[in-house]
Design an enzyme around this catalytic site. Sequence first.
Site, PDB file in Angstrom:
ATOM      1  N   THR A 179      -2.752  -1.919   5.247  1.00  0.00           N
ATOM      2  CA  THR A 179      -1.674  -3.005   5.377  1.00  0.00           C
ATOM      3  C   THR A 179      -1.145  -3.180   6.712  1.00  0.00           C
ATOM      4  O   THR A 179      -1.091  -2.128   7.709  1.00  0.00           O
ATOM      5  CB  THR A 179      -0.638  -2.770   4.470  1.00  0.00           C
ATOM      6  OG1 THR A 179      -0.889  -2.754   3.298  1.00  0.00           O
ATOM      7  CG2 THR A 179       0.814  -3.342   4.761  1.00  0.00           C
ATOM      8  N   ARG A 207      -1.120  -8.571  -9.467  1.00  0.00           N
ATOM      9  CA  ARG A 207      -0.180  -7.692  -9.178  1.00  0.00           C
ATOM     10  C   ARG A 207       0.373  -7.868  -7.928  1.00  0.00           C
ATOM     11  O   ARG A 207      -0.085  -8.476  -6.758  1.00  0.00           O
ATOM     12  CB  ARG A 207      -1.272  -6.451  -8.996  1.00  0.00           C
ATOM     13  CG  ARG A 207      -0.333  -5.188  -8.541  1.00  0.00           C
ATOM     14  CD  ARG A 207      -0.643  -4.930  -6.776  1.00  0.00           C
ATOM     15  NE  ARG A 207       0.048  -3.626  -6.675  1.00  0.00           N
ATOM     16  CZ  ARG A 207       0.197  -3.379  -5.287  1.00  0.00           C
ATOM     17  NH1 ARG A 207      -0.203  -4.118  -4.474  1.00  0.00           N
ATOM     18  NH2 ARG A 207       0.692  -2.032  -4.786  1.00  0.00           N
ATOM     19  N   THR A 230       3.965   1.166   4.467  1.00  0.00           N
ATOM     20  CA  THR A 230       2.464   0.918   3.696  1.00  0.00           C
ATOM     21  C   THR A 230       2.304   2.063   2.844  1.00  0.00           C
ATOM     22  O   THR A 230       2.892   3.303   3.192  1.00  0.00           O
ATOM     23  CB  THR A 230       1.770   0.972   5.069  1.00  0.00           C
ATOM     24  OG1 THR A 230       0.291   1.148   4.662  1.00  0.00           O
ATOM     25  CG2 THR A 230       1.924   2.016   6.100  1.00  0.00           C
ATOM     26  N   GLY A 231       1.615   1.887   1.806  1.00  0.00           N
ATOM     27  CA  GLY A 231       1.308   2.871   0.692  1.00  0.00           C
ATOM     28  C   GLY A 231       1.333   2.300  -0.501  1.00  0.00           C
ATOM     29  O   GLY A 231       0.977   1.223  -0.661  1.00  0.00           O
ATOM     30  N   GLY A 233       2.472   0.548  -3.305  1.00  0.00           N
ATOM     31  CA  GLY A 233       3.526  -0.276  -3.398  1.00  0.00           C
ATOM     32  C   GLY A 233       4.488  -0.099  -4.559  1.00  0.00           C
ATOM     33  O   GLY A 233       5.603  -0.063  -4.486  1.00  0.00           O
TER      34      GLY A 233
HETATM   35  N1  ASP Z   1       2.045  -1.462   0.174  1.00  0.00           N
HETATM   36  C1  ASP Z   1       0.657  -2.290  -0.074  1.00  0.00           C
HETATM   37  C2  ASP Z   1       0.819  -2.477  -1.530  1.00  0.00           C
HETATM   38  O1  ASP Z   1       0.822  -1.835  -2.352  1.00  0.00           O
HETATM   39  C3  ASP Z   1      -0.651  -1.480   0.323  1.00  0.00           C
HETATM   40  C4  ASP Z   1      -0.760  -0.825   1.577  1.00  0.00           C
HETATM   41  O2  ASP Z   1       0.297  -0.328   2.121  1.00  0.00           O
HETATM   42  O3  ASP Z   1      -1.833  -0.701   2.098  1.00  0.00           O
HETATM   43  O4  ASP Z   1       0.496  -3.743  -1.659  1.00  0.00           O
END
Ligand code: ASP
Length: 312
Positions: A179, A207, A230-231, A233
């Site tokens: 992200t 989703r 980021t991570g 979600g």
């Molecule tokens: N946070 C994002 C999500 O869950 C994914 C990511 O940060 O890579 O959609």
Amino acid sequence: MKKWLAVSLLALWACQQTALAQQPYALVVHGGAGADPAQMEPEEIEGIKARITEVLSRGLDQLKSGQSALRVVENAVRDLEDDPWFNAGRGAALNSDGEAELDAAIMDGSNLHCAGVADVRRVKNPITLARWVMEKTPHVLLVGPGADRFGQESGLEIVNPEYFITERARRALRKKQGTVGCVALDRQGHLAAATSTGGLTNKRPGRVGDSPVIGAGTFADDRSCAVSGTGVGEEFIRHQVAGQISQRIRLTGVSLPESVRQTFADGLPDDVGGVIALNRKGEWVMHFNTVGMSRGVADSTGQFKVAIGKED
Ligand code: ASP
């Protein structure tokens, strides 16, 4: 009398110029948590670092010339959306049907104006779509075909859904977290945040993650800080990570780094992700509990840093 007025106006202008010259400005960028530099090809590491460096340089110039934090975060995220190295816009992670469904959000810390878009499939730059939703509608979240339709009706660039799909994303077997996000502080002392993503690889169609959810993956308030996450979600939504970091500062008076530390310590699982955060003093944090997070910072004191792993 006229002379007195002219002198006063000149003095006022000089004061404003001095205040502007003293106001720090800064931007922080992330290109996603979870990447392990030890597992990455050298060309991937170079590509990501070079792109973040470019985005930081351009953003810093824009801030220096007086552009708003809002404009700068939008531009930075647009550039990263157009770049196939990142999981946003072109090159986004694909859902279990092999399709790109894009999420993004933007927030202006000066007035709490904000908007998110989710499940976008045809608008080339979801972050700009989010900005248009914020500025041209009374809504804060627009999703699916309605979001694409609004983009089309507003004259934003529309692409065939195939545009977003790259061979690399098709081949991505491992969980891909890439992200992108940006937070900025401008010379007027205002903060803004923007985040854009394709979500998690192999996600169920429909989703929606944290990025477009204000207070989860994206938040900005001049009274506290600007945050982009980021991570995983689902965890960021459960713990209201970006909003929680802001509220701890406002309600308990802790510093920005302490607020980020407390938020992660207060129930967030290990290996969940990371955040970038910035306040009006120009203090910033780039924190993650994954093995790495592509990231960078540049500010008016001359600081310029780009890194992926923990050791950088
Ligand atoms: N946070 C994002 C999500 O869950 C994914 C990511 O940060 O890579 O959609």
